[in-house]
Structures are given as structure tokens and as C-alpha cells.
Design an enzyme around this catalytic site. Sequence first.
Site, PDB file in Angstrom:
ATOM      1  CD  GLU A   1      -0.687   8.256   0.858  1.00  0.00           C
ATOM      2  OE1 GLU A   1      -0.119   7.957   1.918  1.00  0.00           O
ATOM      3  OE2 GLU A   1      -1.919   8.248   0.721  1.00  0.00           O
TER       4      GLU A   1
ATOM      5  CD1 TRP B   1     -13.026  10.694   1.037  1.00  0.00           C
ATOM      6  CD2 TRP B   1     -11.723   9.549   2.443  1.00  0.00           C
ATOM      7  NE1 TRP B   1     -13.177   9.357   0.752  1.00  0.00           N
ATOM      8  CE2 TRP B   1     -12.381   8.632   1.600  1.00  0.00           C
ATOM      9  CE3 TRP B   1     -10.845   9.056   3.407  1.00  0.00           C
ATOM     10  CZ2 TRP B   1     -12.196   7.253   1.710  1.00  0.00           C
ATOM     11  CZ3 TRP B   1     -10.660   7.688   3.505  1.00  0.00           C
ATOM     12  CH2 TRP B   1     -11.336   6.804   2.668  1.00  0.00           C
TER      13      TRP B   1
ATOM     14  CD  GLU C   1       2.237   6.707  10.735  1.00  0.00           C
ATOM     15  OE1 GLU C   1       1.810   6.114  11.751  1.00  0.00           O
ATOM     16  OE2 GLU C   1       1.604   6.729   9.659  1.00  0.00           O
TER      17      GLU C   1
ATOM     18  CE  LYS D   1      -6.144   3.062   8.725  1.00  0.00           C
ATOM     19  NZ  LYS D   1      -5.760   3.190   7.304  1.00  0.00           N
TER      20      LYS D   1
ATOM     21  NE  ARG E   1      -8.063  13.027   7.541  1.00  0.00           N
ATOM     22  CZ  ARG E   1      -7.683  12.386   6.454  1.00  0.00           C
ATOM     23  NH1 ARG E   1      -8.426  12.462   5.352  1.00  0.00           N
ATOM     24  NH2 ARG E   1      -6.601  11.648   6.437  1.00  0.00           N
TER      25      ARG E   1
ATOM     26  CD  GLU F   1      -3.193   0.936   1.934  1.00  0.00           C
ATOM     27  OE1 GLU F   1      -3.539  -0.226   2.185  1.00  0.00           O
ATOM     28  OE2 GLU F   1      -3.892   1.926   2.209  1.00  0.00           O
TER      29      GLU F   1
ATOM     30  NE  ARG G   1      -0.555   4.293  11.574  1.00  0.00           N
ATOM     31  CZ  ARG G   1      -1.250   4.600  10.497  1.00  0.00           C
ATOM     32  NH1 ARG G   1      -2.455   4.080  10.277  1.00  0.00           N
ATOM     33  NH2 ARG G   1      -0.776   5.448   9.612  1.00  0.00           N
TER      34      ARG G   1
ATOM     35  CG  ASP H   1      -3.190  11.035   5.191  1.00  0.00           C
ATOM     36  OD1 ASP H   1      -2.151  10.507   5.618  1.00  0.00           O
ATOM     37  OD2 ASP H   1      -4.044  10.445   4.519  1.00  0.00           O
TER      38      ASP H   1
ATOM     39  CD  GLU I   1       5.139  24.742   0.978  1.00  0.00           C
ATOM     40  OE1 GLU I   1       6.366  24.895   1.081  1.00  0.00           O
ATOM     41  OE2 GLU I   1       4.337  25.018   1.884  1.00  0.00           O
TER      42      GLU I   1
ATOM     43  CD  GLU J   1      -7.676   6.232   6.052  1.00  0.00           C
ATOM     44  OE1 GLU J   1      -6.885   5.306   5.850  1.00  0.00           O
ATOM     45  OE2 GLU J   1      -7.476   7.402   5.661  1.00  0.00           O
TER      46      GLU J   1
END
Length: 889
Positions: A452, A600, A446, A341, A395, A221, A378, A424, A569, A345
Site C-alpha cells: 500500500e 488523520w 500485522e 476492526k 495518532r 481494498e 485489531r 500505518d 525509503e 476509521e
Amino acid sequence: MIGCALLFWFRKFTVGRDQDGTTVGAWGPNEVQYMLRTIASSVAFGLAILVAGDSSARAQTADQAWLHEPSHLFLFGKVIALGSSPIEQSAVQELSRSISHPASVKGGASLPRSWRESTLTVIGTTEEVHEAYPDFPAPSLAPGEYWIWWNGSAEHSVSVIAGGDERGALYGVFALRRLPVSGESFPLTNLQNLHEVPLREHPAMPIRWVDQWDNADGSIERGYAGRSIFFEGGKVRGDLKPVSEYARLLASVGINGCNVNNVNNAVQFLDPEMIRGLAKIADAMRPWGVRLAMSVDVASPQKIGGLATYDPLDPAVKAWWNAKVNDIYALIPDFAGFTVKADSEGQPGPASYGRTPADAANTLAAALAPHGGVVLYRAFVYNHHLDWNDPKADRARAAYDIFHPLDGKFAPNVIIQTKEGPIDFQVREPVSPLFGGLTQTSQAMEVQITQEYTGQQRHLVYLAPLWKQALDFDMRVAGRSTPVKEIVSGTSFHRNLGGMVGVSGVGRDAWLGSPLAMANLYAFGRVAWNPNLAPEEIAREWTRQTIGANEEVVRTVVKMLMQSWPAYEDYTGPLGLQTLTDIAGSHYGPGIEGSENNGWGQWHRADHEGVGMDRSVATGTGFAGQYPLAVAKKYESAATTPDNLLLFFHHVPYTYKLHDGKTVIQYLYDSHYAGAAQAAGFVRDWETLKGKIDTALYDNVLPRLEYQAGHAIVWRDAVVQYFLKLSRIPDEQGRAGHYPGRLEAEDARLDGYQIVDVKPWEDASRGKAVSCDLKQPMQREKQPSCSAEWTYEGPAGRFDIAVQYFDLQGGVAKVALTVNGQAAGMDATWVADAMLPTRRLHGDNSTRHIVEGVALKPGDTIRIEGTPDGSDPAALDYIELIPAASNRH
Ligand code: GCW
């Protein structure tokens, strides 16, 4: 810096001999000269260029990353371990590698045999050193700490590499390996010698782990470097050599734990057969001091244990976990622990039984505690069905809202693992306020090594500066200095656990796929070992070991690395907008609309008047209030929020003025143009290295940077045209919406090509492309290709012609550019065989090919012929004629 110590150390050694004025032992003037020559060439003037080579083609070894043979360690003579642990054996092996190959050093063949015989290096724990050499002043050391000391004379010398534990000794050896490449800045005052000033360093934090999100089927993943080195077809792989090489690589930068499986889909890893396989992985990593950890599904007692429940407070559930953990330790006695986790999700969690994360974590912790294992629970817990229409929904608030009230309720062997930002792994976020909200709980930060949201290794983005700004951030808990690095290392609140976890995603394709991405893996280890190291210094260390020690090479590569995150960025999501990608999809290309109107919660709330998310306490979601007072105050008002986070915390009109007086909208335009220009600059920077570095490495990286430069333009144009349309405010510099030299495919004379709408519209120039969708085999036979033609009407000249097309998976389409029926240049025919994400036309797979130096005169016919293949319809967005001189590097 240690390099100078070594130089000095050696100088002292030789000076001592000179003072004698005679030849000592088997040492003659030739040897002295030889040693001086070697030292001079390898330390003072830098090593001869060491090169990574083309790591993608060969078997996967640590040497392909930064662990090349060092050429100075022969100074350590014969190497022995004082203990018998496999870790000490690795340390001996690591140090001996270069000693046994003195010939690899220029002139090394003449290395005197007597040198090896009279020079001893001993490796061991501090206790072992005390026992073997009671007179040596080995201090007591912390776990992981090393102490390197030299004693003796020219004839008989002993070097000691002692560790607080075996790992410490191993880290000492790797610190020596770094010596010749970490050159310049050893403070003068420390330039005495290793006898008087031993090298001594300890890791800043006990938890220094990487997490792999590998699935049992061998997929990874968010991995961008091929398939798993651990698993395939539901089982642990037979060939675990890459696993030990990986562990060697990790150990070389001080990483001591590896969580091997995905936090999603974890249930099958507790299967007895799988645990036997995991034990083999643990065996492969153990000699390098890397402990195995695994992700678990908290619903396992029900899913595979046959229980009716997985309620963490149910005695049967607790008993099940105890038994399972005992089974694991029976096979893996140094098992490090679980990563969890839950309630996130779609993963099951304690909330199903009205229980808290503390309840779940403590049940697991109780099972692990007797064996010395830990739980990394987590904090990435949030509701992904948020109501976009609710202005208070946020969120970013979730982790603090859920975990802060539980502070003090976690067992001592539970560590709360929190992503560095509250959302995230976005290109820019504020630091998660939770770091300041847990003072009685051990914490780990983390971060993602795998890119990603930051270009998926196709874009060069060196992440150490991003991590560093999070680590350095002063949270001001209770009004005192509490930098996040001191919180996670456990010092601020006197926790004995804590650390950093890097989601690494290495795979079988040269570890991280792209050679320059390896700087991130290296940097992660170095930062976790010492969060005070400067990212630039780490970049320099890595470059010297990996690419070459030549100063110009180092300067160029370090400059590129350091500019890469700010550039990314700039062309993806500046001012705290986050990465403006399709957050429900691949997280790769531009997808500005995709970040809105979904559950989300990665929203930017752009409308006709303004942009940004109001997270203030006074009028917004209240997120800003989760920080300790001084920080909360700063973020509460737009005026005191730093520009680079403005739109994360505030919704402002497009005409709002930043601290330097520029409007938000103009900044959005400017930064995207600047970022894309910077990406083009990386190509030119790399081109200056031609002939100065390994050819295979040069050739490997160049097309990646060229691709990035093209994709940065896709990003630039998508974001700019999106905000131009929404705000209706023109670009002061006239660039937005105006593309000189651009010829749209939909305006061409088309044969076979159909005009299609691209979704989202902003991912294609004017939202449209042409696609050669020859579905029927019959139709393909009759007409295997499509074409688009333009008549050139500008002045005569030479042009680089950029062809912007969509390279879809599922087929290798062909594209050809002709002028008046003739091929337009050497590289005017090419194939669309890149592996870009997703199978539908949009910004993920929009890419460009440049045919250089094409002569054009008025009336010429420019033609693109696209031949579809499989499900790749050879779709085309536009061509752009760039006067050749202005595009020349
Ligand atoms: O960033 C998101 C990723 C998911 C990941 C999740 C997480 C493992 O898109 O792929 O799932 O975060 O961190 O749990």
C-alpha cells in the site's frame, strides 16, 4: 542447508552399496551412475534454471509462483498416507507430483522401476507412525511440527514424514520440496544422515495467517493485482480453483489461516447465503491445512440481526452472536475465527455504548470458544479527526493509550493484532510500543504484503528486512531481553496463542500482479514460521525456486531485493519522516503537503525552520514514554535516537547534524538522489540477466523497473523541491532546483496546450504542466492534438530524451516526439495506456518515456505532439536531454 543433508543421505545410501562391492537387488552400476549424475547436477551444482514464466497470461496456479516441479523427490519412491485426512492426501499428492514425472529430470527416463517398488515413503501424524511402525523412534511433536527420518537399506527403505498433526506432515513435504534450492549452509556437524539426524522443525508461532481485504463485490481494498479470487457480484465465485491453488501456495510456506474479507464493509458476510458460500471456500482451502476466518462488523446484531442495539454487554446481543457462530460452525467445523476492526476509521464499535474493546472482543470470544475459534481484535483504533493545530495530538499514541489499560481483561482466545508500527505500514516507523504494553494478552503482529505505502507493486520493494527489524527489536520489558518476535510468538510472556498476520491482497492478476512482489508473500510465510531466518537467505531460497538456481542469477536478484527497501525509503521518506505521500488519497505518489493539515495524524510538521514531530515526553506528545524504560530513554533525546527515526521522534532545525555530521537538509537531498540512482541501478542489474532467465519473465519485469526508475525521479524531485522551497537552504552539491538539460513544457511554444498548475505543486517540475484539454467534440475534430516545441540551443551530440508526462486513466492518449518534423527514433511514438492511480494530474501518474540516442544540433526543433483521448489530456511536464553516453547502461 537441508540440500546437503539430502546429498549426504544419498551418498551414504550409495556408499553403503559400494561397500558391498556388488550390485544390490535391481540396482546396477548404470543406475548408480544415473543417480549420481542426477544428484550431481541437481543438488551439488544446483538445479537447471527453473523459471517462473509469464504468470500473468495463464490460468492461475501455484506453480506460477515458486512451486515448480522439483526434480529430486523421486528419491522417495512410492508414497502413501497412513491416515485418511485430506491434508495427508495433499501431502501425498504434493510429494508424488515429481515422482510421477521422473522424465522431467534429465535422464529420468532410465529411473529403475525397482527403485520405486523397493522404496516407500509414509506420511502421517506421529501417532499414526507409532501405530504402523511401533519400532520407529518417532518423537512426540508439536502442532505443525515435522520429523523426517529414513530407515533401511538399499533394497528396502522407508522414509517417514511425520507431523505433530496432519499439517505438520504436509509442512514436512514442503520442506523437502525446498531442499535442492536451500543449498549451502547445512552445518557440517549435522552432516550425518537422516537416520541419525532426522530433519525436524516446528513453527515459531501458532497464528500464521494472511488477511485479505476483499469485498463482496469482487474489489479488493488496497489490492494491486486485479479482482478477488473469492468474491464477485456480492457472492462467492463459482470457480474456486484459484482458491485451492492459493491455499497450496500458503501451505507451502506454513501459513495456516486465511481471513477472506475486508475488515471494512464486513456486514454482509454474515448473511446465511454468504456463509454457505464461505463454507465452499473453506472446503477449497481445507486440504491444505488453511483454515478460514472472516472479518465481522460488531454492529451486525443491529444492522442485520434486527436488534435495537449492538452493545456487546447486552444479553440479546450475546445470544445473537452465539447463534450466528453456531450457524457458521454447522457448515465450517474448523472455522478459525473472527477479525475485528471497530471504533476505527468510521467502523462502528463498542465505544458507542461506552464499552471497551475488551467487552466487544470477549463477547465474540465467548461465542467462538466452545468451537475452538479465536478473535483477532485489531489495535488499529484511533481518532481520524485529530486537531492538527494541537501540538499534543498524536495518532501514534492511540493503540497503547486504548489497549494497554485493558491488559489482562481479554478472554484467553482473544489475540490483539497490532500493526508493526504505531502509524500505518509506513516505509519506516518505530515498532509499536503496544507489543511491550500487553504482557497478559496474546498478541499478533500485522504486516502488509500488499504494498500500500511502499510502491503498490509497481515499485520493487522486498519487505522482509522491514518486518525483520520489527521482529528483532528488543523491547526490554521489565529490563530484560524481550525481542518482539518472542513476544508475538508467545514465549516472552508465556502465552499459548500469538503470531503474525500478513495483509496479502492477492487477486486474479498473477497473485500479486508483479512477479518480484511474490518474494514478499513467500517471505511472509517463512518469517512467520521462523522469525530468525535472515531476509537475505529467504530471498535466496525464493529466487532459486522462482527465477533460477544459477549463482549469478541468484546473486543479482538477491542483491536487488535486498537493496530495494532502503532505496524506496531513500527516495520517499527517510529519517523517519514516513512515506511522504498524500495520506488522504491513493497512498502512492509524492504528496508532501497532503500529509499535513488533516485529521488523520500522519504528520511531519515541516515549517521554514525545521521538520519532524516532537514525540518526546519532555516537550512533545509523550509517545516516546509508551516504551519500556530503556527504549523510552533512547527515543526521548534526539542525540540517542537512531538517525533513521530522528524525525519520527523529534522536530529539529534543518541544520541539525546527524550522527555523521551531515545536516538534516543535506541528508534529505542526498538520500533522494541516492535512492533514485539506486532505482536506475535495478534496471541495469536486471539487464545483466538477459538470456540467463526465462524470456517472458525478463520481459515482464524490465518495463516495471524502468517505470520505477522514472517514478523514483518524480519522488526525488517532489521531495527535494518541496524542502528546498521551505527551508531556503541550498543543496551543497547544487542539484536541488537545477536540472541540466531540462526543458519545461510551460516554456515551450505551445499550440493548443494550456499551462496548468499541478496540485500539489511539488509533483511537477516548477509546479506547472501543460494540458491538451480539448473538451468539445467540435474542437477535437478541428484540432485533435496539441504540441509543444523547443529550439535546441546546446552543442551538437546524441541524447536520450526523457519525456515526463502524465498518464491519466480514462483514455489512451498518444504522444510523439519529433526532431525537425521527423520521428526522433524507433520508439518516438507511444501510447499512455498504463493503469496508474487517480484521474487528476499529479505525482501518482507522472511517468516518463525515454527515446534513446537522438542526434541534436543547434537550431533543431524538438516537438512533442500529444493527442488526448477520453479524459486523458496528454499532459506534459518537461523533457530532459541526457547526453547519451552518461545514460548508457
Ligand atoms: O492503511 C489503512 C488503509 C485502509 C485500511 C486500514 C486498516 C482496511 O489505508 O485501507 O482499511 O489501514 O488497516 O484498517
